[in-house]
Design an enzyme around this catalytic site. Structure first.
Site, PDB file in Angstrom:
ATOM      1  N   LYS A   1      55.183  52.872  40.866  1.00 56.41           N
ATOM      2  CA  LYS A   1      53.995  52.081  41.198  1.00 56.41           C
ATOM      3  C   LYS A   1      53.935  51.890  42.701  1.00 56.41           C
ATOM      4  CE  LYS A   1      50.698  49.227  39.671  1.00 56.41           C
ATOM      5  NZ  LYS A   1      49.770  49.971  40.541  1.00 56.41           N
TER       6      LYS A   1
ATOM      7  N   LYS B   1      60.787  46.026  45.545  1.00 59.23           N
ATOM      8  CA  LYS B   1      59.821  44.958  45.239  1.00 59.23           C
ATOM      9  C   LYS B   1      59.623  44.828  43.724  1.00 59.23           C
ATOM     10  CE  LYS B   1      56.369  44.946  48.030  1.00 59.23           C
ATOM     11  NZ  LYS B   1      55.074  45.337  48.602  1.00 59.23           N
TER      12      LYS B   1
ATOM     13  N   LYS C   1      54.507  55.454  46.719  1.00 57.33           N
ATOM     14  CA  LYS C   1      53.468  55.170  47.714  1.00 57.33           C
ATOM     15  C   LYS C   1      52.713  56.449  48.015  1.00 57.33           C
ATOM     16  CE  LYS C   1      52.109  51.505  50.033  1.00 57.33           C
ATOM     17  NZ  LYS C   1      52.172  50.124  49.520  1.00 57.33           N
TER      18      LYS C   1
ATOM     19  N   THR D   1      47.856  39.197  46.338  1.00 56.55           N
ATOM     20  CA  THR D   1      48.915  39.325  47.341  1.00 56.55           C
ATOM     21  C   THR D   1      49.014  38.041  48.166  1.00 56.55           C
ATOM     22  OG1 THR D   1      48.570  41.686  47.384  1.00 56.55           O
ATOM     23  CG2 THR D   1      49.743  40.753  49.263  1.00 56.55           C
TER      24      THR D   1
ATOM     25  N   ASN E   1      42.624  41.796  53.267  1.00 61.12           N
ATOM     26  CA  ASN E   1      42.802  41.268  51.910  1.00 61.12           C
ATOM     27  C   ASN E   1      43.963  40.266  51.845  1.00 61.12           C
ATOM     28  OD1 ASN E   1      44.420  41.439  49.284  1.00 61.12           O
ATOM     29  ND2 ASN E   1      42.407  42.136  48.653  1.00 61.12           N
TER      30      ASN E   1
ATOM     31  N   SER F   1      48.937  43.722  39.595  1.00 59.77           N
ATOM     32  CA  SER F   1      48.673  45.123  39.238  1.00 59.77           C
ATOM     33  C   SER F   1      49.349  45.456  37.905  1.00 59.77           C
ATOM     34  CB  SER F   1      49.218  46.065  40.310  1.00 59.77           C
ATOM     35  OG  SER F   1      48.246  46.299  41.292  1.00 59.77           O
TER      36      SER F   1
HETATM   37  P1  NAD Z   1      43.343  45.416  54.809  1.00 58.71           P
HETATM   38  O1  NAD Z   1      42.912  46.779  55.147  1.00 58.71           O
HETATM   39  O2  NAD Z   1      42.526  44.624  53.855  1.00 58.71           O
HETATM   40  O3  NAD Z   1      43.466  44.532  56.152  1.00 58.71           O
HETATM   41  C1  NAD Z   1      44.245  44.921  57.236  1.00 58.71           C
HETATM   42  C2  NAD Z   1      44.004  43.941  58.361  1.00 58.71           C
HETATM   43  O4  NAD Z   1      44.904  44.233  59.424  1.00 58.71           O
HETATM   44  C3  NAD Z   1      42.592  44.020  58.974  1.00 58.71           C
HETATM   45  O5  NAD Z   1      42.174  42.715  59.309  1.00 58.71           O
HETATM   46  C4  NAD Z   1      42.805  44.840  60.239  1.00 58.71           C
HETATM   47  O6  NAD Z   1      41.833  44.544  61.214  1.00 58.71           O
HETATM   48  C5  NAD Z   1      44.167  44.338  60.653  1.00 58.71           C
HETATM   49  N1  NAD Z   1      44.883  45.261  61.524  1.00 58.71           N
HETATM   50  C6  NAD Z   1      44.933  46.612  61.498  1.00 58.71           C
HETATM   51  N2  NAD Z   1      45.688  47.076  62.500  1.00 58.71           N
HETATM   52  C7  NAD Z   1      46.140  45.990  63.169  1.00 58.71           C
HETATM   53  C8  NAD Z   1      46.971  45.815  64.299  1.00 58.71           C
HETATM   54  N3  NAD Z   1      47.458  46.861  64.966  1.00 58.71           N
HETATM   55  N4  NAD Z   1      47.221  44.544  64.680  1.00 58.71           N
HETATM   56  C9  NAD Z   1      46.710  43.500  64.021  1.00 58.71           C
HETATM   57  N5  NAD Z   1      45.905  43.597  62.966  1.00 58.71           N
HETATM   58  C10 NAD Z   1      45.625  44.823  62.551  1.00 58.71           C
HETATM   59  O7  NAD Z   1      44.847  45.550  54.341  1.00 58.71           O
HETATM   60  P2  NAD Z   1      45.664  44.605  53.366  1.00 58.71           P
HETATM   61  O8  NAD Z   1      45.497  45.103  51.987  1.00 58.71           O
HETATM   62  O9  NAD Z   1      45.403  43.179  53.684  1.00 58.71           O
HETATM   63  O10 NAD Z   1      47.157  44.999  53.802  1.00 58.71           O
HETATM   64  C11 NAD Z   1      47.772  44.392  54.924  1.00 58.71           C
HETATM   65  C12 NAD Z   1      49.283  44.546  54.772  1.00 58.71           C
HETATM   66  O11 NAD Z   1      49.671  43.935  53.551  1.00 58.71           O
HETATM   67  C13 NAD Z   1      49.796  45.991  54.715  1.00 58.71           C
HETATM   68  O12 NAD Z   1      51.057  46.052  55.322  1.00 58.71           O
HETATM   69  C14 NAD Z   1      49.929  46.230  53.235  1.00 58.71           C
HETATM   70  O13 NAD Z   1      50.889  47.255  52.953  1.00 58.71           O
HETATM   71  C15 NAD Z   1      50.411  44.869  52.782  1.00 58.71           C
HETATM   72  N6  NAD Z   1      50.201  44.633  51.360  1.00 58.71           N
HETATM   73  C16 NAD Z   1      48.942  44.589  50.833  1.00 58.71           C
HETATM   74  C17 NAD Z   1      48.805  44.390  49.459  1.00 58.71           C
HETATM   75  C18 NAD Z   1      47.449  44.289  48.813  1.00 58.71           C
HETATM   76  O14 NAD Z   1      47.397  44.044  47.606  1.00 58.71           O
HETATM   77  N7  NAD Z   1      46.355  44.404  49.536  1.00 58.71           N
HETATM   78  C19 NAD Z   1      49.938  44.246  48.649  1.00 58.71           C
HETATM   79  C20 NAD Z   1      51.199  44.273  49.231  1.00 58.71           C
HETATM   80  C21 NAD Z   1      51.318  44.477  50.603  1.00 58.71           C
END
Ligand code: NAD
Length: 420
Positions: free
Chosen positions: A67, A91, A103, A187, A218, A349
């Site tokens: 996953k 995780k 991934k 998350t 998100n 999920s």
């Molecule tokens: P997303 O695409 O919804 O949001 C990403 C955010 O990060 C945006 O606001 C973007 O502008 C900002 N960003 C991008 N590059 C940047 C930088 N260099 N400096 C500062 N901000 C920056 O992504 P998300 O789903 O919120 O994921 C964010 C992190 O959380 C990732 O590391 C992802 O692997 C992790 N994550 C997400 C989920 C999920 O369910 N969405 C689950 C587990 C982990």
């Protein structure tokens, strides 16, 4: 910058040094089980064709089908995908899900694609990887710059290839296409539940605690809203282009609405005087809790000693390097590790996959209470291990996960079993 995958495996070795692990287990977790690369040839709106590099890695499936999310980002590369798959393995074990880790990703700047180009790219990904993924083999989900609509296109493409509806092949889908209630904010909610559950142990109180959030997508946005609703003060927010900071605090809903309307955080509403700065400057501003919720390698040996937060909660995957971890630990900063802090996403999920398989759907209240029931005991156990073994929370989380992985690997027999 040290190599990401090598650095990630240091965490595993550190955990193993605090427990007795059969050598078979370490051998099994040394490399990914399988990795597939592909070039996705996509027709662009102007009639030309462009080629995008894409990957999917299944790290370990001892505990069940693999996953993990699919990331669309310019800097995606194989080593990053392997590392993220490695983290997913741990995780899923931390959360005690019957899953291994995987991934996927595409090296693309998704913001430069039209909606139709994005759909064609998403479908091309599934055409290339359809025999690698599957409801009982490998189940993708959203990650950076992929969302529920992308998941819906991917599920549709997979269902067309196998010639029957197959909602359980992917999670994070729109509700109308078999998604789960509560997946969108899962998350952020997971991180929120962990902090609220350990509040007394951390000696923090909502109305006296300030928070900085790096990355307002998100994970970061939903976390900010939940904490703000409970009285925590959000003093800093950033996106990829700009960071804003106000000691008087901000309402994350208003900031989000402002950004949606104006396309920038610049000039967003706040309670006092808003300061604008770079992302890197924001990380070292005054606050009690720092939430990296964007990319990996944000807190490194270069800036760790300047971090003022007492707690760092990793909503992003891998935002703190091992060298930074050491510095933060020496300074008494508590780091809530990614494999616990952002596990709410994969937990819901899992709920989505279970509902798809059963064809029976739960209410939002059921999802929320099941998430709480699952994540709080794991957070408590990890905190207890960290106190008992006098290790940081990350090492404790790896110990906890490695114990579960070890039991699964050794259940197939070990050298001791076969030579007796
Ligand atoms: P997303 O695409 O919804 O949001 C990403 C955010 O990060 C945006 O606001 C973007 O502008 C900002 N960003 C991008 N590059 C940047 C930088 N260099 N400096 C500062 N901000 C920056 O992504 P998300 O789903 O919120 O994921 C964010 C992190 O959380 C990732 O590391 C992802 O692997 C992790 N994550 C997400 C989920 C999920 O369910 N969405 C689950 C587990 C982990």
């Amino acid at each position: 910058m040290p190599r990401l995958f090598t650095e990630a495996k240091k965490r595993l070795r550190e955990a193993a040094s605090h427990m007795s692990v059969d050598p078979d287990v370490m051998e099994k977790l040394k490399y990914p089980k399988e990795t597939l690369s592909a070039s996705l040839l996509v027709r662009m709106d102007d009639g030309s064709r462009r080629c995008f590099k894409a990957w999917r890695c299944r790290y370990d499936d001892t505990r069940g089908p693999t996953k993990g999310g699919i990331r669309f980002h310019t800097n995606v590369r194989l080593e990053e995908i392997m590392t993220l798959a490695f983290w997913m393995t741990f995780k899923c074990a931390v959360a005690n899900l019957p899953f291994g880790g995987a991934k996927g990703g595409v090296a693309v700047n998704a913001s430069k694609l039209s909606k139709s180009e994005l759909e064609r790219l998403s479908r091309a990904y599934v055409k290339a990887f359809h025999s690698f993924i599957g409801p009982d083999r490998d189940i993708p989900a959203p990650d950076m710059y992929t969302n529920s609509m992308v998941m819906g296109w991917m599920e549709d493409e997979y269902s067309a290839i196998v010639d029957h509806p197959s909602p359980a092949v992917i999670t994070g889908k729109p509700l109308e296409l078999g998604g789960s209630e509560g997946r969108t904010d899962a998350t952020g909610r997971g991180g929120y539940l962990v902090i609220r559950h350990l509040e007394k142990d951390f000696e923090i109180e909502p109305d006296k605690t300030s928070i900085i959030i790096q990355g307002f997508g998100n994970a970061g946005y939903n976390f900010a809203c939940l904490m703000h609703a409970d009285g925590y003060k959000i003093v800093g927010i950033s996106d990829s282009r700009l960071a804003i900071y106000d000691t008087e605090g901000m309402d994350p809903h208003s900031v989000h609405n402002y950004k949606m309307k104006n396309g920038t955080l610049s000039g967003a509403p706040s309670n006092g005087t808003l300061k604008e700065m770079t992302n890197q400057e924001l990380l070292i501003e005054a606050c009690d809790i720092l939430i990296p919720a964007a990319l990996e390698n944000q807190i490194t040996a270069d800036n760790a000693s300047k971090i003022q937060a007492r707690i760092v909660c990793e909503l992003a995957n891998g935002p703190v390097t091992p060298a930074a971890d050491k510095i933060l630990c020496e300074n008494g900063t508590i780091v809530i590790p990614d494999i616990l802090a952002n596990s709410g996403g994969v937990i819901v999920s899992y709920f989505e996959w279970v509902q798809n398989k059963a064809g029976y759907y739960w209410s939002l209240a059921e999802v929320h209470s099941k998430l709480k029931e699952r994540i709080e005991p794991e957070a408590r156990t990890i905190w207890k291990i960290s106190l008992e073994k006098n290790v940081d929370m990350r090492t404790a989380a790896y110990i906890h996960a490695l114990e579960r992985l070890s039991k699964a690997v050794t259940a197939h027999g070990t050298k001791a079993y076969f030579s007796s």
